[in-house]
Design an enzyme around this catalytic site. Structure first.
Site, short mmCIF file in Angstrom:
data_model
loop_
_atom_site.label_atom_id
_atom_site.label_comp_id
_atom_site.label_asym_id
_atom_site.label_seq_id
_atom_site.Cartn_x
_atom_site.Cartn_y
_atom_site.Cartn_z
CB CYS A 263 -2.79 5.73 -0.04
SG CYS A 263 -1.10 6.07 0.37
N GLY A 319 4.62 4.02 7.60
CA GLY A 319 4.87 5.32 7.00
C GLY A 319 4.49 6.41 7.97
NE ARG A 351 4.30 2.62 -6.22
CZ ARG A 351 4.04 2.73 -4.95
NH1 ARG A 351 4.53 3.74 -4.26
NH2 ARG A 351 3.31 1.86 -4.33
P1 IMP Z 1 1.02 4.17 6.37
O1 IMP Z 1 1.98 3.47 7.28
O2 IMP Z 1 -0.39 3.85 6.69
O3 IMP Z 1 1.30 5.64 6.26
O4 IMP Z 1 1.26 3.54 4.91
C1 IMP Z 1 2.52 3.54 4.29
C2 IMP Z 1 2.41 2.86 2.95
O5 IMP Z 1 1.48 3.51 2.11
C3 IMP Z 1 3.70 2.88 2.14
O6 IMP Z 1 4.64 1.93 2.56
C4 IMP Z 1 3.21 2.62 0.74
O7 IMP Z 1 3.02 1.26 0.46
C5 IMP Z 1 1.85 3.26 0.75
N1 IMP Z 1 1.85 4.53 0.02
C6 IMP Z 1 2.63 5.60 0.25
N2 IMP Z 1 2.27 6.60 -0.57
C7 IMP Z 1 1.23 6.13 -1.33
C8 IMP Z 1 0.41 6.72 -2.34
O8 IMP Z 1 0.55 7.88 -2.68
N3 IMP Z 1 -0.56 5.94 -2.87
C9 IMP Z 1 -0.77 4.65 -2.49
N4 IMP Z 1 -0.02 4.07 -1.52
C10 IMP Z 1 0.97 4.81 -0.96
#
Ligand code: IMP
Length: 436
Positions: A263, A319, A351
């Site tokens: 992100c 994620g 969103r």
């Molecule tokens: P990861 O576990 O580091 O991949 O983060 C997952 C989290 O990133 C999700 O639960 C969301 O809160 C956040 N997220 C997912 N897609 C986006 C995006 O496109 N922009 C900002 N935050 C995001």
């Protein structure tokens, strides 16, 4: 000689007051006194006020992470999955029903047809849906049906005995699924499952994400068929944001802004917070009201999970750590960030304000992730690593970790860039990293 010479490390309060935005890699715990074995560590926690979990793991509501298969498997492991909302309210409610209608974490997503339907070649050749069930022909499916009662291993025995490769599972005289022998065999090879996350009616617990737009009231209507919902609010990263939501009556808080693996919110909007600082600050406030905190984003190894939980979170939401697993929706190795142009085109743009502003600005990227195998296999290993971290800290539960942190018994330090390099694999020409 002054006693402060012997003071070692920082208390959490002092460390997080220094005016820096720390993320998980920036901080490190000093080891503490160990007087119990790893198997004495218990990781039971709460997602929200009324939702207990036996492991502190939550799958993220992203369209590349949590649909029904992931939610079933997370619940079977003792965690929980949150179904994403990048689909219509009807489709989302259908996924929730599908999670609740299954008993075992087996992968199958049969196409349901009535005898009058035409079966298309796509129905038969879709690798992710290899079964077509014709359900109105009662005599056939009654003869074919089987009640598992949640025991897929017992089911495997039944298949052996009846010499069947595929059987249907039946609930209240309705076929709800099919189970293939090869699936049962696959799951039998994984670590044994612990206590699953089920509600009082015996069905898996599952969450569903909704936004806060007017149109999301319709989404809520579709989901409200399940009474006694706990509401988790977020995302927040500051004490005052958290205060607002706690006053509004949330049962849990989701913490993280721009900490997600792919992100770009912090880069694009210059707003957000290092995830370790965000979790610590919000959890310090939330614990006073008994509101559990979900540390959302930025988890890429078991050490990050230990850090998130010890500095105050009750659960971690993941994620990319889960994307690319057998249970994730995409069979291919793609993970799409929910704020990427691709995901926005599919529906999440409301969103990220793309609809009102008309001009789409991405706050995420599209990325590829490696095939990770089944969460039913790698999450138990990850939890074992987390238990070892807790043992090193002398904490036998989340509560005891939080108590040790609050009482300043647990000491932390900030790692310099060189210390972070030293803490990783270094000084070898090549290596192969196997986590378990
Ligand atoms: P990861 O576990 O580091 O991949 O983060 C997952 C989290 O990133 C999700 O639960 C969301 O809160 C956040 N997220 C997912 N897609 C986006 C995006 O496109 N922009 C900002 N935050 C995001």
């Amino acid at each position: 000689m002054s006693a402060s010479i012997f003071e070692d490390g920082f208390s959490s309060d002092r460390l997080f007051k220094q005016g820096y935005s720390y993320t998980y890699d920036d901080v490190i715990f000093l080891p503490h006194y160990i007087d119990f074995p790893t198997y004495s560590v218990h990781l039971a926690s709460n997602l929200s006020r009324r939702v207990p979990l036996s492991i502190p793991c939550v799958s993220s509501p992203m369209d590349t992470v949590t649909e029904s298969h992931m939610a079933i498997s997370m619940a079977a492991l003792g965690g929980i999955g949150i179904i994403h909302s990048n689909l219509t309210s009807f489709e989302q409610a259908h996924m929730v029903r599908s999670v609740k209608s299954r008993r075992v974490p087996l992968l199958s997503n049969p196409v349901f047809k009535s005898p009058s339907d035409r079966i298309q070649s796509d129905d038969v050749f879709d690798a992710s849906n290899p079964y077509v069930l014709v359900t109105e022909w009662q005599p056939q499916f009654e003869a074919f049906g089987l009640r598992f009662g949640g025991d897929c291993w017992g089911g495997g025995g039944y298949m052996e005995e009846k010499k069947r490769d595929v059987v249907a599972t039946v609930r209240e005289n309705e076929v709800v699924d099919v189970v293939a022998k090869e699936e049962v065999e696959r799951i039998k090879g994984y670590p044994k499952l612990g206590v699953g996350t089920v509600g009082p009616d015996g069905t898996w617990l599952v969450g569903a994400a909704i936004w806060t737009r007017e149109s999301d009231k319709e989404r809520l209507e579709e989901l409200k068929m399940y009474s006694k919902l706990d509401v988790v609010g977020g995302n927040v990263v500051t004490v005052s944001q958290a205060q607002n939501l706690i006053q509004a009556g949330v049962d849990g808080l989701r913490v993280g802004m721009g900490s997600g693996s792919i992100c770009t919110t912090q880069e694009v909007c210059a707003v957000g917070r290092g995830q370790a600082t965000a979790v610590y600050k919000v959890a310090s406030l939330a614990s006073q009201s008994g509101v559990p905190v979900i540390a959302d984003g930025g988890i890429s190894n078991s050490g990050h999970i230990v850090k998130a939980l010890v500095i105050g979170a009750s659960t971690v939401m993941m994620g990319s750590f889960l994307a690319g697993s057998t249970e994730a929706p995409r069979v291919f190795v793609y993970q799409v960030c929910m704020g990427s142009l691709e995901a926005m085109t599919k529906g999440s743009d409301q969103r990220y304000s793309g609809d009102t502003a008309k001009l789409k600005i991405a706050q995420g990227v599209v990325g590829a992730v490696a095939d990770k195998g089944s969460v039913l296999n790698f999450i138990p290993y990850t939890m074992q690593a987390v238990k070892q971290g807790f043992q090193d800290l002398g904490a036998s539960s989340l509560q005891s970790a939080h108590d040790l942190l609050k009482s300043s018994v647990l000491r932390l330090e900030v790692r310099t860039g060189a210390a972070q390099v030293e803490g990783g694999v270094h000084g070898v020409v090549s290596y192969e990293k196997k986590s378990f």
